[in-house]
Structure formats: C-alpha cells, structure tokens
Design an enzyme around this catalytic site. Structure first.
Site, PDB file in Angstrom:
ATOM      1  N   GLU A 155       0.813  -1.044  -0.088  1.00 12.80           N
ATOM      2  CA  GLU A 155      -0.046   0.038  -0.003  1.00 12.80           C
ATOM      3  C   GLU A 155       0.844   1.246   0.042  1.00 12.80           C
ATOM      4  O   GLU A 155       0.889   2.111   0.967  1.00 12.80           O
ATOM      5  CB  GLU A 155      -0.852  -0.049   1.333  1.00 12.80           C
ATOM      6  CG  GLU A 155      -1.978  -0.981   1.274  1.00 12.80           C
ATOM      7  CD  GLU A 155      -3.268  -0.856   2.131  1.00 12.80           C
ATOM      8  OE1 GLU A 155      -2.768  -0.256   3.091  1.00 12.80           O
ATOM      9  OE2 GLU A 155      -3.863  -1.349   1.842  1.00 12.80           O
ATOM     10  N   GLU A 311      -6.919  -7.672  -0.373  1.00 12.35           N
ATOM     11  CA  GLU A 311      -7.249  -7.520   0.998  1.00 12.35           C
ATOM     12  C   GLU A 311      -8.896  -7.038   1.203  1.00 12.35           C
ATOM     13  O   GLU A 311      -9.169  -6.144   0.375  1.00 12.35           O
ATOM     14  CB  GLU A 311      -6.413  -6.373   1.606  1.00 12.35           C
ATOM     15  CG  GLU A 311      -4.858  -6.902   2.011  1.00 12.35           C
ATOM     16  CD  GLU A 311      -4.187  -5.865   2.755  1.00 12.35           C
ATOM     17  OE1 GLU A 311      -4.908  -4.857   3.580  1.00 12.35           O
ATOM     18  OE2 GLU A 311      -3.023  -5.768   2.569  1.00 12.35           O
TER      19      GLU A 311
HETATM   20  C1  GLA Z   1      -4.049  -2.445   4.954  1.00 15.67           C
HETATM   21  C2  GLA Z   1      -2.702  -2.992   4.889  1.00 15.67           C
HETATM   22  C3  GLA Z   1      -2.762  -4.177   5.859  1.00 15.67           C
HETATM   23  C4  GLA Z   1      -3.758  -3.929   7.257  1.00 15.67           C
HETATM   24  C5  GLA Z   1      -5.116  -3.429   6.755  1.00 15.67           C
HETATM   25  C6  GLA Z   1      -5.807  -3.525   7.845  1.00 15.67           C
HETATM   26  O1  GLA Z   1      -4.863  -2.812   3.986  1.00 15.67           O
HETATM   27  O2  GLA Z   1      -1.974  -3.316   4.181  1.00 15.67           O
HETATM   28  O3  GLA Z   1      -1.399  -4.506   6.443  1.00 15.67           O
HETATM   29  O4  GLA Z   1      -2.876  -3.015   8.048  1.00 15.67           O
HETATM   30  O5  GLA Z   1      -4.925  -2.491   6.382  1.00 15.67           O
HETATM   31  O6  GLA Z   1      -7.268  -3.207   7.568  1.00 15.67           O
END
Ligand code: GLA
Length: 687
Positions: A155, A311
């Site tokens: 991210e 995710e």
């Molecule tokens: C992001 C991050 C993860 C985690 C999630 C929690 O997507 O990439 O590592 O912290 O948030 O929602």
C-alpha cells in the site's frame, strides 16, 4: 521472455486466502494453520509483508531459515504464495543508522519510528536498501514453485504519501528541472508574477510547506505530481530488480481503491496484475456503491484484464473510530461483488487474528476463537463456494459506460484553497455520477480523458478541471464518431500549468460542447438553486454556472428561480450520430439519475425504470458464456426479472424468469453469450 509476454499469476483457480504473519506465532501453530487453510479452501497467502527485521536481523546478517520452513509447510499443504519483498517497513537498525531517511510532514516535523512505513520515498539510503532486499528475496525464493506472484512493498502512500524533508526538496527540484528545463520555464509555468514568487536559483524552491497564506496553486499541483512520481520511482526500483532476477514471475503492489495520492494509471503500467485492498464500511448501508466504482477502476487500469481483491476484512477493521462488524452474509456478498466486477478471487487481511499489536482487534479469517469463530465458519463457506465459480476465472466484465478519472484534476481541485468554492469536490462528483449510473443498472468502467473510448456507448466526465488539447481532441473524436459524452461542471477550466484557458471555460472543450461559461456561480452554504428538467425540479445545492449556449447547442434544461432563472443548465450539441452534453451544476443523486437516464436513452442503452440502490447486476463473459452476477446488498428481499433458462452457478439449477433474492442474496446466472449483456430489472411485483 520479452516484456510484452503476459505474466500471469501462477494459480489455476480463483484466489482465496489472506495475509499470513507466521512470525507472530510459534511454529506448531503453522501446521495448524495449514490444516485449517486446507479445510477452508485457501490456495494463496501473502507473506512476509512486514518481516524485514526478522529476515535481516542486522546489516547483512540474514535469517532465512524460519521463512524457508514456513514456505515448505505451506507448499506441502498445496498453498501458493504471493511473496512480499518485505520492504513495506524498514528495520529499526536501518532507521537509526540513517535517521535522515525518516519522513517530514508539511510543518517540517520529522515523523518517528514506531509504526510502519517510516521512510522518505526519495531517500537514497532507503532506495538502495529496498533494491538490495528485493534482490535478496528474489535470489533466495524466486525459483521456488510455491511462488505465484511478487507482492512489492505494501500500500504505497498509505501512511506517508508525501514528504517535505530536505532530501525530498532536492528531489522535487530535480523533478522540476526535468519537467521545465530551466528556471525561466519554471517561473513561466508557475505564474510567479502573482504575489512576487519569482525564483532566481533552484535552491530557492522548496516543497510547499506550511506558508504564510495560500500557496501558489501550480506549485501545489506539481508537488502532488512529484509525490506520486517519487513513490512510482521507488516501486520501479523493485520491479526492475525482480524482472531481472525472475523475469517469468508476475509482479503487483496492492492498491487502495480510488486513492487520491497516487496516479494508479501510471503505476498499473509497470505491474502485471492489478490488486486492490477494499474496506467498505459495514456501518454504511450504501458502501457497495463506491466499492463498485473502485472495482471499475481496478479492472480498467489494465484495459479490462482481471484483477485481484488482495485484502478485505472478514468482519470489523480496527482503524475507524467505530469498527462495526460485518453482519452474517455481508462478507460473502462483498466478496462476490468484487468477483462480479472482475476480481479473480477474494483475499483477506489477515488469515489469523493477531493477539497483540496495533491490529489485534482487526478481524481475520480465523478469529480469536479459532475454528469455531463466526469469521472462520463464514470464510470457509465462501472458500467452498468459490469452487462453484471456477468458470468465471479469466472472464471480463461487459460494460458499455465509462467514467473519466483524471488525477491531475483531482489534485488541482483539492490541493488549493484558491477556488470559486471549497464545496465542489472532485471525489464526491465522481462518486455521485457513478452512483446515478449504478442505480440505473450499469456497471461502469473508468478511463483516462484521452481514452481509449472504443466499445463504450456513453462516456461521462464528471469534473475535468485540468484539460489539455489531447484530451479535448480524444473526447471530440469520440463524439464525432457517434459516441455520447456528458461533461460535468468546472471542466475545461485550466491547462496543465493551471492557467485558465484563453476565453475561460470550457477551453479546449468548446468545440465539443459549443458553450461558454461566463462565470461559475457557486451556491452559498445553506442555499439551494434548482434546475427544471422534463417537468421536474432538481436541487443544485453546491454549484451552478452562468452558461452561454452557442448556435449548435440546444438547451435541455434551465435553471429555475434565483439569479440564473431561465438560463441554460444542461446543453446538448450534436456531432452527426454522436452528442456532447454539458451539465453546469452540481446535482443531488435524483437529479443526476434524471440526467443520466436521458443520456443513456440517447446512447441507446437501457435503464431501470425503478431503481433500488441495493440491487446490482454485473456480467462477466468469455466468448461463449455470460455470467451475470445479481447481488442484493440490502436488507429486503428483491424480486427480479431475469433472462429465462439461465443456470445459477451458486444454486445448481435453472432459474425461472422471476428470481427472488433474499437479503444479501447473490445469484450467478450462466447463459449463452448474448449480443448485449443481460439487463436485470426489478419485477413489477417488488413492493
Ligand atoms: C491495510 C494494510 C494491512 C492491514 C490492513 C488493515 O490494507 O495493507 O497491512 O493493516 O490495512 O485493514
């Protein structure tokens, strides 16, 4: 392998699994994990995203053994790996040896170690070390058969999207020099004669830190462009290393949906697979609507190619003020929505819920209660269900409508306070225009303002504030070629250096629209203007414009009441078979639905007579079969008219022409590919 050869994820099923953090657990738990993963149908896990300090314990001292064993345990269980390069966060030893790599905020304060992503994107030290770590990972594991995909960093921009430190300042100057050549070029571009901003040496230029008053808007816009580019450069360092060491493996980095800080059009050019992290808020009953826009962006970033939801939360997250869990069935419909929109799988953050740290209250596939937790029961059921959808893998979404997403316009309208109104929001406009099309029954692709527009019957442009000649020419060519375009307010206003186009808006879009905007006319807080369209009145609570229609433009709707009473609000110009519409107001959803209904009819596309924001239908298809996902996101049963004779892949059986979907229900209707994608409507019997 040449760079043109597509590199596909090494998986022969829809992806199902999640982030896995085995280094937070004793080794005996790993075996239990794999047993339960198999039970749930997990076939892919992402790791080791945040494990650099556990892998390189001090400079040049590696401890691979534990990861070797994890990979073997997973592989023995038939589970593949989305292998992270582990560069999402630096080890403490690196930060302490090079404190200058820590990022600064806009007030010039250094941000401390203690969370994650503690780096300046421009730091040469950080750049050198991420390249080194990516190489070490690739050399160690790049040939392992378990590796299905490279997961670069994590991210980008999540916590630190912009940095104002001295290193970033130097990098910003180099970036400006490459863009403008010399100081004369920069001074011209930035319009420095306003408020005495002329620069006579590069060293005088700083990133736009907090200043005495409103900062030069072009400086702000360039800093946004630069900030996105700085992270793109960082990403490309790892892409290049991985392409060199493992040229046959695909690479990705997980995006954050429609994320302001990074121009994902440009990022996606450098990856093989688009992946997204999506966290629609279960407390918002309409969260699936912007989610549909996000997914439309994800599939469009690489021209319709399937992407992957990497995710999502099994239930609650832990980073909102109030983290509401997902009610039974919500996670399933959310997951199937992403697949409907072109995701080749549904993944989670994370596999096993943490017992400690910042995310211990974040749900996981395997909750604190283990196998008996509701999240495990529901995710395992989803995993089994996905096997029924194997046929949709690799198919593409059929969309006839595209919405223009332009990061320059987003940045320019949100970075500065020097605008006619602070209430006009690029993001809100984009979401509302999409929501109207969604309500009328259309999945919406996104597209750059330069196209490509082939294959779309309708292209909408909610807010193209920054417009250049190439964009205008592409939109005009589309209309002249028979397409229908709808352009929204405050478009065609400035060029790429934020100078108002000669003669004002809509600048280079004038030939397309045949209108002139005499003056934007923002609506005072608490007031509402109205437009009259097809015998109805619609509120314009934020923005209106004084529009002069040219001879070629016909007036479709006018303002009703107020200073602009009777003046044009919506215009239309014909270009042979094509048309270009202009909407000079910010409307609420009901007004936008009315406008889009007209535009869809003009474009020869169907629209639902009766709308329900909880109903969504999206068709994925290959050459032979349409797979129409019909989703009920709401709390009430829906009765729908669907094509007769289709098979519901989730229910085993031929579907009658009238389909009853329970709350949060989903059907996936397989039918022979039709010339137009099936169009699903509410049945008359629905109350
Ligand atoms: C992001 C991050 C993860 C985690 C999630 C929690 O997507 O990439 O590592 O912290 O948030 O929602």
């Amino acid at each position: 392998m040449t760079d043109a050869t597509p590199r596909r994820i090494r998986l022969d099923a829809l992806a199902f699994g999640g982030d896995y953090n085995p280094d937070q657990w004793p080794e005996e738990v790993w075996h239990e994990d794999v047993r339960l993963m198999r039970e749930a149908g997990v076939n892919l896990v992402s790791l080791p995203v945040f494990s650099w300090p556990q892998l390189e314990t001090s400079p040049g001292v590696y401890d691979w053994e534990w990861l070797d064993r994890v990979i073997e345990v997973l592989w023995a269980g038939g589970i593949r790996i989305d292998l992270a390069t582990a560069t999402a966060t630096p080890p403490a030893w690196l930060v302490r040896a090079h404190p200058e790599m820590l990022p600064w905020d806009a007030d010039g304060r250094r941000l401390e170690f203690g969370s994650r992503q503690a780096y300046c994107p421009s730091s040469p030290v950080w750049r050198e070390h991420v390249g080194r770590m990516a190489r070490a990972m690739a050399e160690r594991y790049g040939q392992h058969p378990a590796v299905a995909l490279w997961h670069i960093s994590n991210e980008y921009g999540d916590h630190v999207a912009r940095c104002w430190c001295p290193e970033s300042a130097a990098h910003f100057r180099r970036w400006l020099e490459a863009r403008y050549g010399d100081l004369d070029g920069l001074n011209e571009a930035w319009g420095v004669n306003v408020w005495g901003q002329r620069y006579t040496a590069w060293t005088q230029i700083e990133p736009p830190r907090r200043a005495t008053g409103p900062v030069n808007p072009t400086q702000l816009l360039d800093f946004e462009r630069f900030g996105s580019d700085a992270l793109l450069e960082l990403f490309r360092i790892e892409v290049d290393v991985l392409r060199e060491v493992t040229p046959e493996l695909p690479v990705t980095t997980n995006f954050m949906s429609l994320f302001r800080e990074l121009d994902y059009w440009r990022f996606a050019e450098h990856e093989d697979l688009v992946t997204d992290d999506a966290y629609p808020d279960p407390a918002d009953p309409h969260a699936h609507v912007p989610a549909a826009l996000n997914y439309g962006l994800m599939r469009s970033l690489k021209g319709g190619q399937p992407w992957l939801l990497l995710e999502q939360a099994a239930s609650a997250v832990s980073w909102r003020d109030v983290n509401v869990p997902k009610a039974p069935g919500r996670m399933r419909v959310d997951s199937l929505q992403a697949i409907a929109h072109g995701s080749d799988g549904a993944m989670f953050f994370q596999w096993r819920q943490a017992r400690y740290g910042q995310e211990k209250f974040h749900s996981a596939m395997l909750g604190h209660r283990g196998e008996s937790s509701r999240s495990f029961q529901e995710t395992a059921a989803l995993g089994r269900e996905l096997q029924r959808l194997a046929a949709v893998r690799g198919t593409r979404v059929r969309s006839r409508v595209a919405l223009v997403v332009d990061w320059d316009s987003w940045w320019a309208t949100s970075a500065t306070e020097s605008l006619p109104s602070q209430r006009l929001s690029w993001l809100q406009q984009t979401r509302d225009w999409h929501a109207a099309l969604h309500a009328l029954g259309h999945p919406v692709d996104t597209v750059r303002a330069t196209g490509p527009f082939e294959g779309y019957d309708l292209v909408v442009v909610p807010n193209l504030y920054v417009t250049d000649a190439a964009q205008a020419a592409a939109l005009e060519a589309y209309a002249v070629g028979g397409g229908t375009v709808v352009v929204g307010p405050f478009s065609g206003v400035v060029d790429t250096t934020e100078k108002v186009h000669p003669g004002g808006a809509p600048g280079p879009l004038r030939a397309l629209l045949d209108i002139e905007v005499d003056e934007p006319w923002p609506v005072a807080d608490g007031s509402v203007e109205r437009i009259a369209l097809d015998g109805a009145r619609y509120d314009a609570p934020v923005w209106t414009e004084w529009i002069e229609a040219g001879h070629e433009a016909s007036v479709v709707a006018g303002f009703a009441g107020g200073v602009l009473d009777g003046r044009p609000a919506i215009t239309r110009r014909s270009h042979g078979a094509g048309t270009a519409w202009y909407l000079g107001a910010v409307l609420e959803i009901d007004g936008l639905v009315a406008v889009m209904r007209r535009a869809l009819a003009h474009a020869g596309l169907p629209a639902r007579d009766r709308t329900d924001p909880h109903l969504e239908a999206v068709t994925r298809a290959d050459d032979r079969t349409d797979y129409t996902f019909v989703l009920n996101h709401g709390p009430r049963e829906l009765t729908l008219d669907v094509p007769e004779g289709a098979t519901d892949l989730l229910a085993d059986g031929v579907v009658a022409a009238r389909l009853v979907l329970p709350p949060l229900g989903v059907a996936v209707l397989a039918s022979p590919r039709a010339s137009k994608p099936p169009f699903i409507t509410l049945s008359d019997t629905t109350e």
